[in-house]
Write a protein that holds these residues in place. Structure first.
Motif, short mmCIF file in Angstrom:
data_model
loop_
_atom_site.label_atom_id
_atom_site.label_comp_id
_atom_site.label_asym_id
_atom_site.label_seq_id
_atom_site.Cartn_x
_atom_site.Cartn_y
_atom_site.Cartn_z
N TRP A 498 0.82 -1.22 0.00
CA TRP A 498 0.00 0.00 0.00
C TRP A 498 0.85 1.26 0.00
N TYR A 499 1.99 1.21 0.72
CA TYR A 499 2.82 2.41 0.80
C TYR A 499 3.61 2.67 -0.47
N MET A 500 3.61 1.71 -1.41
CA MET A 500 4.27 1.93 -2.70
C MET A 500 3.27 2.31 -3.79
N ASN A 501 2.02 2.58 -3.39
CA ASN A 501 1.04 3.06 -4.34
C ASN A 501 1.55 4.35 -4.98
N PRO A 502 1.46 4.48 -6.32
CA PRO A 502 2.03 5.67 -6.99
C PRO A 502 1.53 6.99 -6.41
N MET A 503 0.22 7.11 -6.18
CA MET A 503 -0.32 8.36 -5.68
C MET A 503 0.22 8.68 -4.30
N PHE A 504 0.32 7.67 -3.45
CA PHE A 504 0.80 7.89 -2.08
C PHE A 504 2.26 8.31 -2.08
N SER A 505 3.09 7.59 -2.83
CA SER A 505 4.52 7.90 -2.82
C SER A 505 4.80 9.26 -3.47
N ILE A 506 4.01 9.61 -4.48
CA ILE A 506 4.19 10.92 -5.13
C ILE A 506 3.87 12.04 -4.16
N LEU A 507 2.75 11.92 -3.44
CA LEU A 507 2.36 12.97 -2.49
C LEU A 507 3.35 13.06 -1.33
N ILE A 508 3.86 11.92 -0.88
CA ILE A 508 4.85 11.94 0.20
C ILE A 508 6.14 12.61 -0.27
N GLY A 509 6.51 12.34 -1.53
CA GLY A 509 7.76 12.89 -2.04
C GLY A 509 7.80 14.40 -2.12
N GLY A 510 6.64 15.07 -2.23
CA GLY A 510 6.63 16.52 -2.36
C GLY A 510 6.70 17.27 -1.05
N ILE A 511 6.54 16.55 0.07
CA ILE A 511 6.48 17.24 1.37
C ILE A 511 7.84 17.82 1.75
N LEU A 512 8.90 17.03 1.62
CA LEU A 512 10.21 17.51 2.07
C LEU A 512 10.76 18.66 1.23
N PRO A 513 10.68 18.63 -0.11
CA PRO A 513 11.11 19.83 -0.85
C PRO A 513 10.34 21.08 -0.47
N PHE A 514 9.04 20.94 -0.27
CA PHE A 514 8.27 22.11 0.17
C PHE A 514 8.69 22.54 1.57
N GLY A 515 8.92 21.56 2.46
CA GLY A 515 9.35 21.91 3.82
C GLY A 515 10.67 22.63 3.86
N ALA A 516 11.50 22.44 2.83
CA ALA A 516 12.80 23.10 2.79
C ALA A 516 12.70 24.57 2.42
N VAL A 517 11.57 24.98 1.83
CA VAL A 517 11.47 26.36 1.33
C VAL A 517 10.29 27.13 1.87
N PHE A 518 9.41 26.51 2.67
CA PHE A 518 8.15 27.19 2.97
C PHE A 518 8.34 28.43 3.86
N ILE A 519 9.38 28.46 4.69
CA ILE A 519 9.60 29.65 5.52
C ILE A 519 10.01 30.83 4.65
N GLU A 520 10.91 30.59 3.73
CA GLU A 520 11.32 31.66 2.82
C GLU A 520 10.17 32.05 1.90
N LEU A 521 9.32 31.08 1.60
CA LEU A 521 8.15 31.36 0.77
C LEU A 521 7.24 32.40 1.42
N PHE A 522 7.16 32.38 2.74
CA PHE A 522 6.34 33.36 3.45
C PHE A 522 6.81 34.78 3.16
N PHE A 523 8.11 35.00 3.17
CA PHE A 523 8.64 36.35 2.93
C PHE A 523 8.48 36.75 1.46
N ILE A 524 8.56 35.79 0.57
CA ILE A 524 8.36 36.10 -0.85
C ILE A 524 6.91 36.53 -1.08
N LEU A 525 5.96 35.80 -0.52
CA LEU A 525 4.55 36.17 -0.66
C LEU A 525 4.27 37.52 -0.02
N THR A 526 4.91 37.78 1.11
CA THR A 526 4.71 39.07 1.78
C THR A 526 5.22 40.22 0.92
#
Length: 645
Positions: A498-526
């Motif tokens: 179940w954890y190798m389901n394409p949809m699940f693994s794709i959604l999991i894979g995007g969390i860490l790249p976003f987590g690496a930039v989301f704080i700086e993203l706040f200042f860009i949006l501001t």
């Protein structure tokens, strides 16, 4: 013959690029801005001309020209020449009736007088209701309102522009009324050269007041106001009776100007405007991102240095075919792992577009870090990005054609056409609809027809030919050879956990790249939506490098797990794994809209989500391409290390 044609086409492209630079960009530099303009020395008594810019509001996000409101006008309104970036930002710079003389203070200068009619009163009320601010410029410095800090320490906080007016109660009445800021108290800060007695402007501040001016007798030229008379030591303060906005109300616009010597040198005059008071948060963002990178690096190191090394060594030591068949995991799919994916043409297009975007972002950031795209050069950042996007088309065509030829494709012109059209057409379609909405609101942010034509010409006159040129060169190169042979009959993929389901693994894979930039993203949006400066490109460049590493590592890790499960359909999943971080970016933008912004009008909301949809789409293309190439390198590396008979 074909080579001569391509060379001729390249020459025409360079010539076209030169022409469009001359036509579109009217500042000192054609394509990129120099870090600042030449300082101007002023002697005592030299005239200083204040220029007015657009009216802006963080509630509506719709800029308007200064003279859309019935403010005082000079005898002749002169529009400043603007570059492409300024036009797209909605800047409309014009002259004003506010004129000073260097180091000569003035008090209670009368600009103009008029009586409000129903239409003008309504216009002022609407702009006050939407919290519009007036933006002015003196010697290329924006007008700011200094706001003291609550802790009484450190420099003040600067607010760009002053509000058209304010809304509130007066004289104990419960009814809310509208009051107009009709008196401006300017402060011009200058740095004096002791040798030449000349000075350079290093600051431009204002304190706006709402004053119901009074005078005796009939109105005549050079009349003396009783509410603002320097001879009688009556100056404007916050205790004056405010100027109400109502029909048939007489309004008199006045201003003061004082000059203040400053120790700030001309080269450092933008530091106070660009001063970021939250460096600790940016460092926290980088440390947070580095922790994610270290975690992923540990996993990649374990896979590469321990698990993979052990697997490869053991597999290469097997003596018989029967022993090899008893093996499980990623080694069993060697005959299918390089089988072309479904919709391979579309993958080539998106990979090429991602390469184009990556080149644009990298070069833009390098110029920004070096100071070539300072906010003092209005529109410089956007102009550079558009030009670089067009120039990087040659790399987009090359990357798409190389991958397309590896997939045994034969029609390189078709892939070049799709690469040069698909992403820009999608973005341009959304942009065109949003521009129509802005045009319907009669905002200065609407892109004029001439500029729209210039954008289309930039696309078809530069980007498309360069994509074709890159595709031609890339397709002429020898095809990339697979490290292992591919069977004609596809191997059956076993049932996955179940954890190798394409949809699940794709959604999991995007969390860490976003987590690496989301704080700086706040200042860009501001900076974008709250009308603030963003100039910490050093932090941004570090975060971007961390994003590259994070996208690469998370894709490699998940790709390895997928191959170990004997699922060889990695091509599209590698692209979507890191590309799914764009989904989280859009969700965060939605969260930011409802928690940080005060936008209530439907058109303004449509503009926000429309532009953030474009940004998320671009982020998807960028991060997806990074993840794809990391996985592409990884699979070629491990399968080239295995001995296969």
């Amino acid at each position: 013959m074909a080579t001569a044609t391509v060379k001729l086409h390249a020459i025409r492209t360079v010539y076209t690029f030169t022409i469009i630079c001359v036509l579109l960009f009217t500042d000192n530099a054609c394509c990129f801005y120099l870090p600042g303009v030449a300082p101007e020395d002023f002697l005592k008594g030299d005239p200083l001309n204040v220029k007015v810019n657009k009216l802006t509001s963080i509630k509506t996000q719709l800029p308007y020209s200064y003279y859309t409101l019935p403010f005082c006008r000079p005898s002749t309104i002169i529009d400043n020449r603007e570059n492409l970036g300024e036009v797209l930002r909605g800047d409309r710079i014009e002259n004003s009736p506010y004129e000073f003389k260097m180091r000569e203070p003035q008090m209670c200068n009368i600009v103009c007088r008029f009586t409000l009619d129903a239409k003008s009163a309504k216009e002022f009320k609407e702009k006050i209701e939407d919290e519009y601010r007036v933006n002015m410029i003196l010697d290329n410095l924006p007008l700011v309102v200094p706001i003291p800090r609550s802790e009484q320490e450190g420099p003040p906080i600067y607010q760009l522009g002053f509000h058209v007016g304010l809304k509130g109660q007066y004289s104990g009445t419960k009814e809310e009324r509208y009051f107009l800021h009709n008196h401006l108290s300017f402060t011009v800060k200058f740095h004096k050269d002791q040798l030449t007695n000349s000075a350079r402007i290093v600051g431009f501040e204002v304190s706006p007041y709402s004053v119901k001016h009074e005078y005796e007798g009939k109105w005549v030229d050079n009349i003396r106001l009783t509410s603002c008379d320097p001879h009688a030591q009556r100056i404007v303060t916050s205790s004056n009776t405010p100027q109400e906005v109502e029909e048939k109300q007489e309004v008199i616009f006045t201003y003061d100007v004082s000059f203040q010597e400053s120790e700030v040198k001309w080269a450092s005059r933008w530091d106070t405007y660009l001063l970021m008071t939250d460096d600790q948060i940016h460092w926290f963002s980088i440390v947070n991102s580095l922790m994610i990178v270290l975690f992923l690096s540990g996993m990649v190191a374990m896979i590469m240095l321990r698990t993979l090394y052990r697997d490869i060594s053991r597999y290469n030591e097997l003596e018989t075919q029967e022993e090899a068949q008893e093996e499980t995991g990623w080694k069993l799919v060697h005959a299918d792992v390089f089988r072309p994916p479904a919709n391979s043409d579309l993958l080539c297009v998106y990979v090429g577009t991602g390469v184009q975007f990556l080149g644009m972002v990298l070069v833009t950031m390098m110029f920004a870090v070096l100071g070539f795209l300072s906010p003092s050069n209005r529109g410089g950042l956007m102009t550079a990005m558009l030009l670089l996007w067009a120039i990087m088309g040659i790399f987009a065509g090359y990357a798409a054609a190389r991958l397309y030829k590896m997939f045994k494709g034969a029609e390189w012109k078709r892939i070049a056409l799709r690469t040069s059209v698909l992403f820009p057409f999608t973005v341009f379609s959304v942009f065109f609809v949003l521009n129509a909405l802005i045009w319907g609101q009669k905002s200065s942010g609407a892109v004029p027809f001439g500029t729209m034509f210039a954008l289309v010409f930039l696309w078809f006159g530069i980007s498309v030919p360069l994509v074709y040129l890159g595709s031609y060169v890339g397709f002429k190169k020898p095809a990339i050879e697979d490290p292992v042979k591919t069977n004609k009959i596809p191997r059956q993929i076993p049932e996955q956990a179940w954890y190798m389901n394409p949809m699940f693994s794709i959604l999991i894979g995007g969390i860490l790249p976003f987590g690496a930039v989301f704080i700086e993203l706040f200042f860009i949006l501001t900076s974008i939506w709250l009308n603030q400066f963003y100039y910490i490109f050093g932090f941004l460049f570090i975060v971007f490098i961390i994003l590259l590493v994070t996208c690469s590592e998370i894709t490699v890790v998940l790709c390895y797990f997928q191959l170990c499960s004997e699922d060889y359909l990695w091509w599209w999943r590698s692209y979507l794994t890191s590309g799914s971080s764009a989904l989280y970016l859009f969700l965060y933008a939605t969260f930011y809209f409802f928690t940080k912004l005060d936008i209530t009008k439907p058109v303004s909301g449509a503009l926000y989500f429309g532009y953030m949809l474009i940004a998320s789409y671009a982020f998807f293309v960028l991060t997806g391409t990074i993840g794809f190439y990391a996985c592409f390198w990884f699979t070629r590396l491990i399968y080239s290390s295995v001995k296969i008979d």
